[in-house]
Scaffold this motif. Structure first.
Motif, PDB file in Angstrom:
ATOM      1  N   LYS A 344      35.364  52.224  40.787  1.00  0.00           N
ATOM      2  CA  LYS A 344      34.093  51.712  41.624  1.00  0.00           C
ATOM      3  C   LYS A 344      34.122  50.244  42.228  1.00  0.00           C
ATOM      4  CE  LYS A 344      30.314  54.312  39.188  1.00  0.00           C
ATOM      5  NZ  LYS A 344      28.856  54.056  39.196  1.00  0.00           N
ATOM      6  N   ILE A 345      34.612  50.053  43.577  1.00  0.00           N
ATOM      7  CA  ILE A 345      34.607  49.021  44.048  1.00  0.00           C
ATOM      8  C   ILE A 345      33.710  47.947  44.992  1.00  0.00           C
ATOM      9  CG2 ILE A 345      36.021  47.637  45.495  1.00  0.00           C
ATOM     10  CD1 ILE A 345      38.747  49.564  44.785  1.00  0.00           C
ATOM     11  N   PHE A 346      33.229  47.378  45.238  1.00  0.00           N
ATOM     12  CA  PHE A 346      31.991  47.142  45.469  1.00  0.00           C
ATOM     13  C   PHE A 346      32.635  45.489  46.458  1.00  0.00           C
ATOM     14  CE2 PHE A 346      29.756  49.351  43.383  1.00  0.00           C
ATOM     15  CZ  PHE A 346      28.121  49.542  43.014  1.00  0.00           C
ATOM     16  N   LEU A 347      32.288  45.630  48.132  1.00  0.00           N
ATOM     17  CA  LEU A 347      32.656  44.653  48.803  1.00  0.00           C
ATOM     18  C   LEU A 347      30.877  43.881  49.411  1.00  0.00           C
ATOM     19  CD1 LEU A 347      34.703  47.009  51.220  1.00  0.00           C
ATOM     20  CD2 LEU A 347      35.262  45.977  49.118  1.00  0.00           C
ATOM     21  N   ALA A 401      42.280  45.091  38.722  1.00  0.00           N
ATOM     22  CA  ALA A 401      42.075  44.144  40.629  1.00  0.00           C
ATOM     23  C   ALA A 401      43.121  43.940  41.305  1.00  0.00           C
ATOM     24  CB  ALA A 401      41.305  42.470  40.068  1.00  0.00           C
ATOM     25  N   SER A 402      44.375  44.486  40.221  1.00  0.00           N
ATOM     26  CA  SER A 402      45.804  43.472  41.183  1.00  0.00           C
ATOM     27  C   SER A 402      46.100  45.240  41.639  1.00  0.00           C
ATOM     28  CB  SER A 402      47.077  44.026  39.345  1.00  0.00           C
ATOM     29  OG  SER A 402      46.777  42.221  38.982  1.00  0.00           O
ATOM     30  N   VAL A 410      46.147  40.882  50.312  1.00  0.00           N
ATOM     31  CA  VAL A 410      45.632  39.068  49.594  1.00  0.00           C
ATOM     32  C   VAL A 410      45.198  39.315  48.930  1.00  0.00           C
ATOM     33  CG1 VAL A 410      46.883  38.401  52.623  1.00  0.00           C
ATOM     34  CG2 VAL A 410      44.019  39.030  52.136  1.00  0.00           C
ATOM     35  N   GLY A 411      44.425  38.056  48.469  1.00  0.00           N
ATOM     36  CA  GLY A 411      43.442  37.840  48.051  1.00  0.00           C
ATOM     37  C   GLY A 411      43.893  36.724  46.570  1.00  0.00           C
ATOM     38  N   ASP A 412      43.255  36.342  45.905  1.00  0.00           N
ATOM     39  CA  ASP A 412      43.319  35.707  44.395  1.00  0.00           C
ATOM     40  C   ASP A 412      42.370  36.466  43.298  1.00  0.00           C
ATOM     41  OD1 ASP A 412      44.790  33.875  45.071  1.00  0.00           O
ATOM     42  OD2 ASP A 412      43.172  32.825  45.504  1.00  0.00           O
ATOM     43  N   VAL A 413      43.125  37.215  41.729  1.00  0.00           N
ATOM     44  CA  VAL A 413      42.854  37.746  40.989  1.00  0.00           C
ATOM     45  C   VAL A 413      41.678  36.971  40.326  1.00  0.00           C
ATOM     46  CG1 VAL A 413      43.107  39.968  39.097  1.00  0.00           C
ATOM     47  CG2 VAL A 413      44.217  39.766  41.850  1.00  0.00           C
ATOM     48  N   GLU A 414      40.941  37.178  40.311  1.00  0.00           N
ATOM     49  CA  GLU A 414      40.287  36.363  38.733  1.00  0.00           C
ATOM     50  C   GLU A 414      39.333  37.677  38.146  1.00  0.00           C
ATOM     51  OE1 GLU A 414      36.620  34.505  40.270  1.00  0.00           O
ATOM     52  OE2 GLU A 414      38.024  34.144  41.714  1.00  0.00           O
ATOM     53  N   VAL A 415      39.813  37.275  36.600  1.00  0.00           N
ATOM     54  CA  VAL A 415      38.993  37.486  35.520  1.00  0.00           C
ATOM     55  C   VAL A 415      37.363  36.589  34.940  1.00  0.00           C
ATOM     56  CG1 VAL A 415      39.172  38.747  33.107  1.00  0.00           C
ATOM     57  CG2 VAL A 415      41.105  38.377  33.620  1.00  0.00           C
ATOM     58  N   ALA A 416      36.520  37.608  35.735  1.00  0.00           N
ATOM     59  CA  ALA A 416      35.450  36.811  35.823  1.00  0.00           C
ATOM     60  C   ALA A 416      34.412  38.364  35.120  1.00  0.00           C
ATOM     61  CB  ALA A 416      35.017  35.633  37.001  1.00  0.00           C
ATOM     62  N   VAL A 425      35.280  46.227  40.404  1.00  0.00           N
ATOM     63  CA  VAL A 425      36.421  45.275  40.644  1.00  0.00           C
ATOM     64  C   VAL A 425      35.318  45.390  41.701  1.00  0.00           C
ATOM     65  CG1 VAL A 425      38.143  44.671  42.490  1.00  0.00           C
ATOM     66  CG2 VAL A 425      38.207  46.195  40.043  1.00  0.00           C
ATOM     67  N   THR A 426      34.807  43.289  41.759  1.00  0.00           N
ATOM     68  CA  THR A 426      34.210  42.844  43.813  1.00  0.00           C
ATOM     69  C   THR A 426      35.683  42.423  44.507  1.00  0.00           C
ATOM     70  OG1 THR A 426      31.841  42.826  42.425  1.00  0.00           O
ATOM     71  CG2 THR A 426      31.893  41.705  44.414  1.00  0.00           C
ATOM     72  N   VAL A 427      35.183  42.723  45.961  1.00  0.00           N
ATOM     73  CA  VAL A 427      35.760  41.944  46.752  1.00  0.00           C
ATOM     74  C   VAL A 427      35.017  41.245  47.097  1.00  0.00           C
ATOM     75  CG1 VAL A 427      37.481  41.499  48.569  1.00  0.00           C
ATOM     76  CG2 VAL A 427      37.474  43.562  45.783  1.00  0.00           C
ATOM     77  N   VAL A 428      35.013  39.795  47.189  1.00  0.00           N
ATOM     78  CA  VAL A 428      34.368  38.626  48.216  1.00  0.00           C
ATOM     79  C   VAL A 428      36.185  38.280  49.470  1.00  0.00           C
ATOM     80  CG1 VAL A 428      33.255  36.546  48.557  1.00  0.00           C
ATOM     81  CG2 VAL A 428      32.877  37.655  46.042  1.00  0.00           C
ATOM     82  N   ILE A 429      35.195  39.276  50.767  1.00  0.00           N
ATOM     83  CA  ILE A 429      35.611  39.140  51.788  1.00  0.00           C
ATOM     84  C   ILE A 429      35.857  37.717  52.582  1.00  0.00           C
ATOM     85  CG2 ILE A 429      36.441  40.286  53.652  1.00  0.00           C
ATOM     86  CD1 ILE A 429      35.169  42.559  52.921  1.00  0.00           C
ATOM     87  N   GLY A 430      37.858  37.026  52.337  1.00  0.00           N
ATOM     88  CA  GLY A 430      37.644  35.941  53.164  1.00  0.00           C
ATOM     89  C   GLY A 430      38.253  36.355  54.601  1.00  0.00           C
TER      90      GLY A 430
END
Length: 465
Positions: A344-347, A401-402, A410-416, A425-430
């Motif tokens: 499940k991916i949330f954007l 996440a990887s 692109v993007g930085d993976v963070e465990v949080a 996984v939540t993707v905050v689009i930059g």
């Protein structure tokens, strides 16, 4: 309204760290160093004894100069006594006897210079001997740090707890004020009044510098869909902001006041030598993982009040990966269980490009991801955050996440635990992601790939008791 919209935040905010009350550890370290230099009274320790639970360490340091010689688990308790400030004849000992509304288990790993922090919601269901079912935040009231540590250890399959740190509401307020306030990004307008809890919360959305009193109110806010879980997420974000403030060069001029607050308000069984060793490890740390205790909200049919019920199977995997003293590696078969179709991916769109969600959804679908949703969860999307895509492993699952990062490019993976609670996984689009998509696909990705994005238009929703 409290606070004003301020200029954009420092780029340092891109490095995550979590839970507001955990700043007590940093303050404790500062206080220890200061006391050792100028011969002040050591940090207050009302109990003057270590916990020494089964499996805990009698000693956590090597020789002088102090160094950690094995991983150390520290229980961090933030005590809510907002209705009984010290100035109203409420003694420090009494102030530390209240409910622990912030509960963290922090493991410091000297070999890998990493820090793992597990947030335990205050409403987590536990069973007290001779009492029955109750919320874990009541353990400190019933039996102080001893029962609080035992309850956390029992909840977490008997994980060892070596030391503790406690800080109450007033101590937190004084610490933030000693720092000159802390800048935070408030994701939405907040208005909430609760006279029984002595709360009157009114905030504008946006980047603001908050005083100790206002920051304490912000992290106590729970009048939204996620209740206590939303508060845990805000606490994690605020701790990062506090630590970044501590690292600013101008903080050096405020050190005497900060150290005085530490001397007067922190209760810990860490020795001076141990705190110096932890300070050394923290200074070299380069990897931080922040996890929320896996679980679910209780149903109305189960209990008369709302609980967070831990998921034992999922918790065991978290403990194996992040809190095993023998540093046992997660089995390879568990690491490789990344199935795009089942994730499940949330954007969330942090850019000004309205079509960004549609484009990212199409790109992910190209790589086999199917369960893609538009998140309504509030998350830090200030002007600096919008420049770099964040890929948040919501449940301590960096492999998932990887896999998403590989698909996006692109993007930085963070465990949080700062993403959408319903997501893997939540993707905050930059803007880096939207720029990459535009460069690789000059025309609409949706047209090029012939894909549709109906899944991304479904929004997440939560229902609490």
């Amino acid at each position: 309204m409290k606070g004003k919209n301020n200029p954009k935040k420092s780029q340092l905010l891109k490095q995550p760290f979590a839970l507001a009350i955990g700043a007590a550890v940093v303050a404790a370290i500062c206080g220890a160093i200061y006391s050792s230099v100028v011969s002040l009274t050591p940090l207050k320790n009302d109990h003057d004894v270590a916990l020494h639970l089964p499996g805990s360490s009698e000693s956590v340091t090597g020789s002088i100069p102090a160094t950690l010689d094995h991983p150390v688990n520290i229980l961090i308790l933030g005590i809510d006594n907002s209705g009984h400030p010290h100035e109203k004849n409420f003694t420090p000992a009494e102030a530390l006897a209240g409910n622990s509304d912030t509960i963290l288990l922090a493991q410091i790993m000297p070999d890998s210079h990493s820090i793992n922090i597990l947030s335990i919601p205050r409403d987590t269901l536990v069973r007290f001997y001779g009492v029955g079912v109750d919320k874990i935040n009541d353990a400190n009231v019933r039996g102080g740090t001893k029962l609080a540590a035992q309850s956390v250890s029992q909840l977490l399959d008997g994980v060892s707890i070596d030391r503790y740190v406690r800080l109450d509401t007033e101590g937190f307020i004084h610490l933030v004020d000693a720092l000159g306030g802390v800048e935070v990004n408030i994701p939405k307008k907040m208005d909430y009044v609760d006279h029984s809890q002595n709360l009157s919360i009114h905030f504008l959305a946006g980047l603001q510098k908050l005083s100790g009193q206002h920051l304490e109110e912000y992290i106590r806010f729970r009048h939204d869909a996620l209740g206590d879980i939303g508060r845990v997420q805000r606490q994690q974000q605020v701790l990062k902001d506090i630590l970044l403030t501590l690292l600013q060069p101008q903080t050096i001029t405020k050190l005497p006041q900060i150290l005085k607050v530490a001397q007067d308000n922190i209760d810990t069984d860490l020795s001076i030598n141990e705190m110096l060793a932890i300070a050394q490890t923290l200074a070299q740390s380069n990897h931080h993982n922040f996890i929320l205790l896996p679980g679910r909200f209780s149903e109305k049919s189960e209990y008369n009040v709302s609980y967070w019920i831990s998921d034992h199977k999922a918790t065991s995997k978290i403990l194996q990966r992040y809190f095993d003293f023998n540093n046992v590696e997660v089995k390879e078969e568990d690491k490789n269980l990344v199935v795009p179709q089942g994730m499940k991916i949330f954007l969330q769109n942090a850019t000004t490009q309205h079509e960004a969600v549609e484009k990212v959804t199409s790109l992910l679908e190209k790589y086999g991801f199917r369960n893609i949703f538009l998140s309504s969860h509030e998350i830090d999307t200030n002007i600096d955050s919008a420049q770099k895509t964040r890929i948040i492993a919501q449940h301590g699952n960096p492999e998932a996440a990887s896999a998403v990062q590989k698909a996006l490019g692109v993007g930085d993976v963070e465990v949080a635990s700062l993403g959408d609670i319903a997501s893997d996984v939540t993707v905050v689009i930059g803007t880096d992601l939207t720029s990459s998509i535009s460069e690789n696909n000059p025309t609409s990705i949706r047209q090029n790939l012939g894909l549709h994005t109906s899944t991304a238009r479904r929004k997440s929703s939560y229902h609490l008791n």
